[in-house]
Design a protein around this motif. Sequence first.
Motif, mmCIF file in Angstrom:
data_model
loop_
_atom_site.group_PDB
_atom_site.id
_atom_site.type_symbol
_atom_site.label_atom_id
_atom_site.label_comp_id
_atom_site.label_asym_id
_atom_site.label_seq_id
_atom_site.Cartn_x
_atom_site.Cartn_y
_atom_site.Cartn_z
ATOM 1 N N PHE A 85 -6.110 3.213 1.295
ATOM 2 C CA PHE A 85 -5.861 2.307 0.169
ATOM 3 C C PHE A 85 -6.842 1.136 0.196
ATOM 4 N N THR A 88 0.826 -1.211 0.000
ATOM 5 C CA THR A 88 0.000 0.000 0.000
ATOM 6 C C THR A 88 0.859 1.260 0.000
ATOM 7 N N ALA A 102 -2.442 3.158 4.215
ATOM 8 C CA ALA A 102 -2.955 1.797 4.053
ATOM 9 C C ALA A 102 -4.461 1.731 4.313
#
Length: 439
Positions: free
Chosen positions: A158, A101, A155
């Motif tokens: 993402f 990520t 993350a």
Amino acid sequence: MSKQLCLGGFMRPVCLHTAWWRHPSAPANANFHWPTIKSLAQKLENACFDAIFTADHLALMPMPPAALRRSATVTSYDPLVMLSAIAACTEHIGLIATGSTSYEDPYLLARRFASLDHLSNGRAGWNIVTTVNPEAARNFGLENALRHSDRYARAEEFFDVVTGLWDGWSDKALTMDKESGIFSDLEKIRPLNHKGEFFSVQGPLNIARPVQGWPVIALAGASEGARDLAARSADLVFGNARSLETAQQFYRDVKARARALGRNPDEIKILPACQVYVGATREEALAKKRYMDDLVHIESNIPNLSIRLGVDCSGFDPDQPLPELPVTEQGQGNQREWVALARREKLTVRELAKRAAESGTGELVGTAKEIADQMETWLMNEGCDGYIIVFHTVPDGYDDFITMVVPELQRRGLMRTQYEGNTLRENIGLPRPISPLDK
């Protein structure tokens, strides 16, 4: 037996022991030799493993040249390419690939994992990682890796973008009506229109919803950020516990966080990684371990410890206990686990470095019965839901586990003798996410 182990086989690189490629039985090029990889994948499927797990590195490992030249990690296949090939020569085993990520693009990653899920008829899994290697950052136009908190914030977003793209398709979007000439119902394919701190993604994907709804979501890490992300997002959580006590603490903590978020904790599987040495007797298993450890050159030891701890250990006195360490911006949970090991067993830096050169995971050493005993104890006492099995060399490490430990686990009812489901989610007992367009 109501509980069974969820087992993944670690396959990229094919082994984690620093010296695996020096074993007399090992093809030294196994990391990038397709006939060997194909054979190993089929062995794991024939043994009824749940999945193959592939790690990934987006740069050479950050170690001194004297150590790097001794490491087989310098070359291996891209995991998604490798698993796509394995999908064509297997039928049941899950295929879990690492995707970063930190440097990947969420639209492209969502498309590639959806493609793997379709190619494999529902066997794909995405292992979410936040890449910590500073060398990787420089391969993507950055001077340094993102800070720990920034990596996990990115993350989180993402993950929302990727799953939002998968959810942008209804299962009923493809009508494929030959009589009317209508291939798809565009009302059941929606753009995402995401605008966030890190990403702006319109969507929709140009590939249909994955067979499993979402590929299985895996995550490794034990930092606070990793635990929070795992509790919210993961189906499989890869751990690195070296004692039942620390395994239980991690297991209960992650499941409690998931429960607090309204998730069913039974739908999150905790899988510590363990390197296995098995023999007809305990002495034989220990001899295999000693043989492998003696193949590790001294130049590999301290650099490997630096990677595990996330700090430069080259200036430490090798014959003294591990000093107090600053908190790393890299793998914080990994650092805690290694420091705890050093304190618990009163290891010197030299002794800890030798452990670090082995594989970086926990270990199981003994007869098939002894190994099955420990695996069963951890399973039944909230230490794990299964394991990521790390093999010490190839093919001997694979063959030892498959011919000795697997039959013992199956005899006890701890492991299947045949696959029951059609998809990875079905085989490990996970629900299929429903698209919001189908609710």
